[in-house]
Design a protein around this motif. Sequence first.
Motif, PDB file in Angstrom:
ATOM      1  N   ARG A  35       0.829  -1.209   0.000  1.00  0.00           N
ATOM      2  CA  ARG A  35       0.000   0.000   0.000  1.00  0.00           C
ATOM      3  C   ARG A  35       0.863   1.259   0.000  1.00  0.00           C
ATOM      4  O   ARG A  35       0.570   2.230  -0.704  1.00  0.00           O
ATOM      5  CB  ARG A  35      -0.928   0.013   1.195  1.00  0.00           C
ATOM      6  N   ALA A  36       1.918   1.257   0.794  1.00  0.00           N
ATOM      7  CA  ALA A  36       2.793   2.416   0.851  1.00  0.00           C
ATOM      8  C   ALA A  36       3.556   2.609  -0.462  1.00  0.00           C
ATOM      9  O   ALA A  36       3.707   3.728  -0.942  1.00  0.00           O
ATOM     10  CB  ALA A  36       3.780   2.282   2.007  1.00  0.00           C
TER      11      ALA A  36
ATOM     12  N   GLY B 277       1.015   3.775  -3.149  1.00  0.00           N
ATOM     13  CA  GLY B 277       0.311   5.005  -2.842  1.00  0.00           C
ATOM     14  C   GLY B 277      -1.180   4.816  -2.642  1.00  0.00           C
ATOM     15  O   GLY B 277      -1.965   5.735  -2.863  1.00  0.00           O
ATOM     16  N   LEU B 278      -1.590   3.627  -2.256  1.00  0.00           N
ATOM     17  CA  LEU B 278      -3.003   3.345  -2.017  1.00  0.00           C
ATOM     18  C   LEU B 278      -3.381   3.799  -0.616  1.00  0.00           C
ATOM     19  O   LEU B 278      -2.557   3.825   0.289  1.00  0.00           O
ATOM     20  CB  LEU B 278      -3.291   1.858  -2.179  1.00  0.00           C
ATOM     21  N   THR B 279      -4.634   4.133  -0.419  1.00  0.00           N
ATOM     22  CA  THR B 279      -5.059   4.560   0.922  1.00  0.00           C
ATOM     23  C   THR B 279      -5.932   3.526   1.570  1.00  0.00           C
ATOM     24  O   THR B 279      -6.468   2.665   0.994  1.00  0.00           O
ATOM     25  CB  THR B 279      -5.839   5.889   0.860  1.00  0.00           C
TER      26      THR B 279
END
Length: 65
Positions: A59-60, A63-65
């Motif tokens: 995720r990091a 760039g996913l939230t």
Amino acid sequence: MQEFFDNVSRYPRYLISFSLGIFYNAIAPLIPLLKRPTTAIALIGAAVAFFIGLSFILRAMLGLT
């Protein structure tokens, strides 16, 4: 040309066999540890922690939230 496609069609089968062999050799030593409750809980906890950590890292990186 038919010989070429026959040869290329063998690669997916090789990939599956190779992947299953690696998976089996990685899991086989851990199976005896699942017979005792203490080590089974620790092993399952480590696997869950690994996948949660992997999801946080991906995720990091993506760039996913």
